[in-house]
Design a protein around this motif. Sequence first.
Motif, PDB file in Angstrom:
ATOM      1  N   GLY A 218      71.938 -10.788   9.021  1.00  0.00           N
ATOM      2  CA  GLY A 218      73.342 -10.853   9.410  1.00  0.00           C
ATOM      3  C   GLY A 218      74.271 -10.352   8.331  1.00  0.00           C
ATOM      4  N   GLY A 219      75.245 -11.175   7.938  1.00  0.00           N
ATOM      5  CA  GLY A 219      76.292 -10.740   7.027  1.00  0.00           C
ATOM      6  C   GLY A 219      75.806 -10.442   5.619  1.00  0.00           C
ATOM      7  N   THR A 220      76.629  -9.698   4.891  1.00  0.00           N
ATOM      8  CA  THR A 220      76.327  -9.326   3.512  1.00  0.00           C
ATOM      9  C   THR A 220      77.464  -9.741   2.590  1.00  0.00           C
ATOM     10  OG1 THR A 220      77.326  -7.117   3.795  1.00  0.00           O
ATOM     11  CG2 THR A 220      74.960  -7.333   4.240  1.00  0.00           C
ATOM     12  N   LYS A 221      77.196  -9.686   1.294  1.00  0.00           N
ATOM     13  CA  LYS A 221      78.228  -9.947   0.297  1.00  0.00           C
ATOM     14  C   LYS A 221      78.096  -8.925  -0.819  1.00  0.00           C
ATOM     15  CE  LYS A 221      75.319 -13.318  -2.141  1.00  0.00           C
ATOM     16  NZ  LYS A 221      75.191 -14.715  -2.612  1.00  0.00           N
ATOM     17  N   VAL A 222      79.191  -8.693  -1.522  1.00  0.00           N
ATOM     18  CA  VAL A 222      79.181  -7.721  -2.609  1.00  0.00           C
ATOM     19  C   VAL A 222      79.087  -8.431  -3.951  1.00  0.00           C
ATOM     20  CG1 VAL A 222      80.487  -6.033  -1.273  1.00  0.00           C
ATOM     21  CG2 VAL A 222      81.703  -7.649  -2.746  1.00  0.00           C
ATOM     22  N   SER A 223      78.783  -7.668  -4.988  1.00  0.00           N
ATOM     23  CA  SER A 223      78.648  -8.226  -6.330  1.00  0.00           C
ATOM     24  C   SER A 223      80.000  -8.722  -6.849  1.00  0.00           C
ATOM     25  CB  SER A 223      78.091  -7.157  -7.275  1.00  0.00           C
ATOM     26  OG  SER A 223      78.193  -7.575  -8.621  1.00  0.00           O
ATOM     27  N   PRO A 224      80.002  -9.814  -7.595  1.00  0.00           N
ATOM     28  CA  PRO A 224      81.256 -10.305  -8.193  1.00  0.00           C
ATOM     29  C   PRO A 224      81.693  -9.480  -9.403  1.00  0.00           C
ATOM     30  CG  PRO A 224      79.435 -11.702  -8.875  1.00  0.00           C
ATOM     31  CD  PRO A 224      78.867 -10.737  -7.876  1.00  0.00           C
ATOM     32  N   LEU A 225      80.927  -8.474  -9.787  1.00  0.00           N
ATOM     33  CA  LEU A 225      81.249  -7.702 -10.982  1.00  0.00           C
ATOM     34  C   LEU A 225      82.506  -6.849 -10.829  1.00  0.00           C
ATOM     35  CD1 LEU A 225      77.649  -6.566 -11.994  1.00  0.00           C
ATOM     36  CD2 LEU A 225      79.087  -8.239 -13.173  1.00  0.00           C
ATOM     37  N   ALA A 226      82.993  -6.731  -9.596  1.00  0.00           N
ATOM     38  CA  ALA A 226      84.240  -5.981  -9.383  1.00  0.00           C
ATOM     39  C   ALA A 226      85.465  -6.782  -9.787  1.00  0.00           C
ATOM     40  CB  ALA A 226      84.359  -5.563  -7.920  1.00  0.00           C
ATOM     41  N   ALA A 227      85.284  -8.070 -10.099  1.00  0.00           N
ATOM     42  CA  ALA A 227      86.416  -8.900 -10.519  1.00  0.00           C
ATOM     43  C   ALA A 227      87.102  -8.271 -11.723  1.00  0.00           C
ATOM     44  CB  ALA A 227      85.930 -10.302 -10.868  1.00  0.00           C
ATOM     45  N   GLY A 228      88.412  -8.250 -11.663  1.00  0.00           N
ATOM     46  CA  GLY A 228      89.201  -7.559 -12.691  1.00  0.00           C
ATOM     47  C   GLY A 228      89.921  -6.370 -12.113  1.00  0.00           C
ATOM     48  N   PHE A 250      90.643   4.838 -13.458  1.00  0.00           N
ATOM     49  CA  PHE A 250      89.436   5.425 -14.045  1.00  0.00           C
ATOM     50  C   PHE A 250      88.171   4.862 -13.397  1.00  0.00           C
ATOM     51  CE2 PHE A 250      90.791   1.813 -16.646  1.00  0.00           C
ATOM     52  CZ  PHE A 250      89.638   1.046 -16.729  1.00  0.00           C
ATOM     53  N   VAL A 251      88.355   3.943 -12.432  1.00  0.00           N
ATOM     54  CA  VAL A 251      87.239   3.401 -11.670  1.00  0.00           C
ATOM     55  C   VAL A 251      87.273   3.980 -10.258  1.00  0.00           C
ATOM     56  CG1 VAL A 251      86.177   1.323 -10.703  1.00  0.00           C
ATOM     57  CG2 VAL A 251      87.222   1.245 -12.980  1.00  0.00           C
ATOM     58  N   TRP A 252      86.159   4.564  -9.838  1.00  0.00           N
ATOM     59  CA  TRP A 252      86.023   5.096  -8.488  1.00  0.00           C
ATOM     60  C   TRP A 252      85.043   4.192  -7.752  1.00  0.00           C
ATOM     61  CZ3 TRP A 252      88.357   9.984  -7.242  1.00  0.00           C
ATOM     62  CH2 TRP A 252      89.006  10.582  -8.329  1.00  0.00           C
ATOM     63  N   ALA A 253      85.371   3.788  -6.541  1.00  0.00           N
ATOM     64  CA  ALA A 253      84.525   2.873  -5.774  1.00  0.00           C
ATOM     65  C   ALA A 253      84.015   3.568  -4.518  1.00  0.00           C
ATOM     66  CB  ALA A 253      85.296   1.611  -5.402  1.00  0.00           C
ATOM     67  N   VAL A 254      82.714   3.418  -4.253  1.00  0.00           N
ATOM     68  CA  VAL A 254      82.089   4.129  -3.132  1.00  0.00           C
ATOM     69  C   VAL A 254      81.146   3.198  -2.384  1.00  0.00           C
ATOM     70  CG1 VAL A 254      82.262   6.382  -4.258  1.00  0.00           C
ATOM     71  CG2 VAL A 254      80.210   4.980  -4.627  1.00  0.00           C
ATOM     72  N   GLY A 255      80.801   3.598  -1.164  1.00  0.00           N
ATOM     73  CA  GLY A 255      79.840   2.845  -0.370  1.00  0.00           C
ATOM     74  C   GLY A 255      80.331   1.466   0.025  1.00  0.00           C
ATOM     75  N   ASP A 256      79.376   0.539   0.148  1.00  0.00           N
ATOM     76  CA  ASP A 256      79.699  -0.819   0.599  1.00  0.00           C
ATOM     77  C   ASP A 256      80.592  -1.575  -0.371  1.00  0.00           C
ATOM     78  OD1 ASP A 256      77.969  -0.178   2.591  1.00  0.00           O
ATOM     79  OD2 ASP A 256      76.404  -1.603   2.051  1.00  0.00           O
ATOM     80  N   ALA A 257      80.657  -1.127  -1.630  1.00  0.00           N
ATOM     81  CA  ALA A 257      81.434  -1.836  -2.650  1.00  0.00           C
ATOM     82  C   ALA A 257      82.928  -1.563  -2.546  1.00  0.00           C
ATOM     83  CB  ALA A 257      80.950  -1.436  -4.044  1.00  0.00           C
ATOM     84  N   ALA A 258      83.319  -0.637  -1.683  1.00  0.00           N
ATOM     85  CA  ALA A 258      84.707  -0.197  -1.625  1.00  0.00           C
ATOM     86  C   ALA A 258      85.366  -0.582  -0.302  1.00  0.00           C
ATOM     87  CB  ALA A 258      84.791   1.315  -1.809  1.00  0.00           C
ATOM     88  N   ALA A 259      86.637  -0.966  -0.373  1.00  0.00           N
ATOM     89  CA  ALA A 259      87.457  -1.189   0.817  1.00  0.00           C
ATOM     90  C   ALA A 259      88.283   0.077   1.026  1.00  0.00           C
ATOM     91  CB  ALA A 259      88.359  -2.405   0.633  1.00  0.00           C
ATOM     92  N   ILE A 260      87.767   0.962   1.857  1.00  0.00           N
ATOM     93  CA  ILE A 260      88.345   2.294   2.030  1.00  0.00           C
ATOM     94  C   ILE A 260      89.084   2.339   3.361  1.00  0.00           C
ATOM     95  CG2 ILE A 260      87.853   4.764   2.196  1.00  0.00           C
ATOM     96  CD1 ILE A 260      85.232   4.139   0.642  1.00  0.00           C
ATOM     97  N   ARG A 261      90.366   2.540   3.302  1.00  0.00           N
ATOM     98  CA  ARG A 261      91.176   2.548   4.514  1.00  0.00           C
ATOM     99  C   ARG A 261      91.283   3.958   5.085  1.00  0.00           C
ATOM    100  NH1 ARG A 261      94.093  -0.715   7.334  1.00  0.00           N
ATOM    101  NH2 ARG A 261      93.851  -2.403   5.808  1.00  0.00           N
ATOM    102  N   GLN A 262      91.013   4.059   6.374  1.00  0.00           N
ATOM    103  CA  GLN A 262      91.223   5.273   7.132  1.00  0.00           C
ATOM    104  C   GLN A 262      92.238   4.978   8.236  1.00  0.00           C
ATOM    105  OE1 GLN A 262      88.997   8.459   6.370  1.00  0.00           O
ATOM    106  NE2 GLN A 262      89.576   7.157   4.646  1.00  0.00           N
ATOM    107  N   GLN A 263      92.560   5.970   9.048  1.00  0.00           N
ATOM    108  CA  GLN A 263      93.564   5.753  10.089  1.00  0.00           C
ATOM    109  C   GLN A 263      93.165   4.652  11.056  1.00  0.00           C
ATOM    110  OE1 GLN A 263      94.241   9.552  11.945  1.00  0.00           O
ATOM    111  NE2 GLN A 263      95.726  10.190  10.412  1.00  0.00           N
ATOM    112  N   TYR A 264      91.855   4.485  11.277  1.00  0.00           N
ATOM    113  CA  TYR A 264      91.368   3.502  12.235  1.00  0.00           C
ATOM    114  C   TYR A 264      91.112   2.142  11.595  1.00  0.00           C
ATOM    115  CZ  TYR A 264      87.195   5.542  10.121  1.00  0.00           C
ATOM    116  OH  TYR A 264      86.273   6.036   9.226  1.00  0.00           O
ATOM    117  N   GLY A 265      91.302   2.012  10.286  1.00  0.00           N
ATOM    118  CA  GLY A 265      91.077   0.739   9.609  1.00  0.00           C
ATOM    119  C   GLY A 265      90.142   0.903   8.416  1.00  0.00           C
ATOM    120  N   ILE A 266      89.576  -0.214   7.951  1.00  0.00           N
ATOM    121  CA  ILE A 266      88.679  -0.194   6.804  1.00  0.00           C
ATOM    122  C   ILE A 266      87.284   0.246   7.247  1.00  0.00           C
ATOM    123  CG2 ILE A 266      87.634  -1.551   4.944  1.00  0.00           C
ATOM    124  CD1 ILE A 266      90.592  -1.192   4.591  1.00  0.00           C
TER     125      ILE A 266
END
Length: 368
Positions: A218-228, A250-266
Amino acid sequence: MTKIVILGAGYAGMAAAIQLAGRKVPVTLVNASDRFAERLRLPMAATGQEVADLRIPSLLAGTGARFEQGWVTSVDLGRRTVSLEDREINFDILVYALGAVPDTSSVPGAEEHGYTLDDRDLLPSRLAAAANVVVGGAGLTGIESAAEIASRYPSATVTLVGRSAPGATMSPGARDHLQRALASLGVRTVEGTIEKVLPAGVRVNGDFLPADVFLWAGGTKVSPLAAGTETDERGRIVTDAALRSVSHPFVWAVGDAAAIRQQYGIMHGTCQGGMPTGVHAALSIVRTLRGKQPKKFRFGYYHTPVSLGRGDGVVQFTHGDDSPRRFYLTGRLAARYKETVTASPWPTYRRMKRIPASGVFWPHGKRS
């Protein structure tokens, strides 16, 4: 010389590393294991089927990318350092691609008494001896896992539990085929909430389902290392239109670790979207190193391919916002289509150094 470090060697991180290396940009890829996990094939591996044993150093051989194996314990954005268990790595630019892992903490008892697909080395022997198997989560991973288990171990009673019916987001014809295929494999489906996982079964809607093996898909969670950095409610790094952290450019976020907004949502996490984000971030970093502005990331979904064992499947073609189109494939044709998609990441990595710097065309026809 600018030091670029990528954390995580999943589909997105590997795509970014090979694309940067193909542009003769020095890059260091950090991952806890030297094994490349083909997540699309994990249901097969978990049922004891032979899959390729891909190793990251071999995949990177000849690209110029450097591999550092180690478990990341912290990220210091002020000092721009990544701490591993026994050493530190400095960076000027960080590509954060640590992805997501199964969230067994969301279901009481799942961590103590359940398994996930990451336990693929343990699961084949456990499943072979199981009379009753319960799979939690009726999304794509749960559906494929239940189908593979039922196909591989026909004597077991396999129950798929989810809050909604399998294939609920598909068009009626695709959904009907999927549900008929599961039924023909002997998979029982139950709609409801898993309240607790016990040593010998699970409690669903107040009822007890016996289970020698409980598999959480079922559901997933991301690493807490993005804190900050600035993150969303799920802990994913919030990005600008170019995939840079809105709080730390200077930080680029990709894949499941990123909240990437598009016109239709995240965007939601899939290989289909992960690899394009990795490639786009790499090309954008190259542009910034050349004194140019990065381009806006645009992505639309194209299809939802689902395996139903080895000889059957459903491919639901979608609009860019992932809503279903009328067109879909079923049966052996769908299975062959899905196998082509599943087999595509590694050949794609081989071709990545030839991607033009001006942009990338994805199957949906949009350009990043």
